[in-house]
Design a protein around this motif. Structure first.
Motif, PDB file in Angstrom:
ATOM      1  N   ARG A 100       0.703  -1.220   0.025  1.00 48.83           N
ATOM      2  CA  ARG A 100      -0.073   0.166   0.085  1.00 48.83           C
ATOM      3  C   ARG A 100       0.888   1.169   0.042  1.00 48.83           C
ATOM      4  O   ARG A 100       1.969   1.266   0.844  1.00 48.83           O
ATOM      5  N   HIS A 101       0.592   2.125  -0.822  1.00 48.28           N
ATOM      6  CA  HIS A 101       1.243   3.538  -0.851  1.00 48.28           C
ATOM      7  C   HIS A 101       0.820   4.374   0.125  1.00 48.28           C
ATOM      8  O   HIS A 101      -0.485   4.563   0.418  1.00 48.28           O
ATOM      9  N   ASN A 102       1.896   5.028   0.896  1.00 45.95           N
ATOM     10  CA  ASN A 102       1.442   5.889   1.965  1.00 45.95           C
ATOM     11  C   ASN A 102       1.335   7.482   1.543  1.00 45.95           C
ATOM     12  O   ASN A 102       0.709   8.217   2.001  1.00 45.95           O
ATOM     13  N   ASP A 103       2.152   7.423   0.454  1.00 42.59           N
ATOM     14  CA  ASP A 103       1.807   8.995  -0.255  1.00 42.59           C
ATOM     15  C   ASP A 103       2.073   8.538  -1.714  1.00 42.59           C
ATOM     16  O   ASP A 103       2.211   7.431  -2.315  1.00 42.59           O
ATOM     17  N   ILE A 104       2.109   9.336  -2.550  1.00 40.53           N
ATOM     18  CA  ILE A 104       2.469   9.514  -3.894  1.00 40.53           C
ATOM     19  C   ILE A 104       3.694   8.964  -4.176  1.00 40.53           C
ATOM     20  O   ILE A 104       4.711   9.023  -3.725  1.00 40.53           O
ATOM     21  N   GLU A 105       3.715   7.830  -5.171  1.00 39.75           N
ATOM     22  CA  GLU A 105       5.181   7.401  -5.891  1.00 39.75           C
ATOM     23  C   GLU A 105       4.777   7.356  -7.420  1.00 39.75           C
ATOM     24  O   GLU A 105       3.811   7.116  -7.742  1.00 39.75           O
ATOM     25  N   GLU A 130      -1.123   6.752  -6.225  1.00 38.84           N
ATOM     26  CA  GLU A 130      -1.866   7.718  -5.240  1.00 38.84           C
ATOM     27  C   GLU A 130      -1.706   7.068  -4.000  1.00 38.84           C
ATOM     28  O   GLU A 130      -1.710   5.858  -3.678  1.00 38.84           O
ATOM     29  N   PRO A 131      -1.727   8.019  -2.842  1.00 39.29           N
ATOM     30  CA  PRO A 131      -1.648   7.637  -1.355  1.00 39.29           C
ATOM     31  C   PRO A 131      -3.111   6.788  -1.174  1.00 39.29           C
ATOM     32  O   PRO A 131      -3.973   6.910  -1.797  1.00 39.29           O
ATOM     33  N   GLY A 132      -2.756   5.492  -0.531  1.00 37.84           N
ATOM     34  CA  GLY A 132      -3.749   4.616  -0.536  1.00 37.84           C
ATOM     35  C   GLY A 132      -3.907   3.555  -1.179  1.00 37.84           C
ATOM     36  O   GLY A 132      -4.639   2.604  -0.929  1.00 37.84           O
TER      37      GLY A 132
END
Length: 150
Positions: A100-105, A130-132
């Motif tokens: 899961r992405h905590n912030d933009i990657e 995107e985050p989440g």
């Protein structure tokens, strides 16, 4: 030091990793330079003054990631914005686990092939998470070189 960002990210992800064996010596050398009033040197820095940074990534060391078959070079870390730029080398058949992405990657594929959620990326392709957001394991058949902004 690129290792600190990796160690913090690993701790946040619950991954235990040992620091590079030469980390102590490098830290002591940097502290010595700072105590003499010199700007600490870092492999690959050609110019760092007045808001301008030029680096030669070929002179920077690859650091092993906690995931087998993956290496990274931390090009820049902005601790105020909690933002980093890295080169990531993924060996053929290596697998980056689902996460899961905590912030933009943002990922830009420079070389090779890279599969995210079953979609085959080729050089020049871009992926923004995107985050989440969550995606399945990512892998490569031939190996990959990624420019990652996170």
């Amino acid at each position: 030091m690129p290792e600190f960002g990796n160690v913090i990210a690993d701790l946040a992800a619950g991954v235990s990793t040992a620091p590079p064996p030469d980390l102590r010596d490098r830290l002591l050398a940097l502290l010595s330079e700072e105590s003499r009033g010199k700007e600490p040197s870092r492999a690959g820095i050609l110019l760092h003054k007045a808001g301008l940074l030029i680096m030669r990534s070929d002179e920077m060391p690859w650091e092993p990631a906690p995931i087998p078959g993956i290496l990274s070079k931390s090009i820049f870390v902005d601790s105020k914005r909690k933002y980093s730029t890295s080169l990531v080398r993924v060996q053929p058949k290596a697998v980056y686990p689902s996460h899961r992405h905590n912030d933009i990657e943002e990922v830009f594929l420079l070389e090779g092939d890279f599969f995210i959620d079953g979609v085959r990326m080729v050089p020049g392709d871009f992926c923004r998470s995107e985050p989440g957001s969550v995606h399945g394991p990512s892998t490569t058949e031939s190996g990959a070189l990624l420019l990652v902004f996170a």
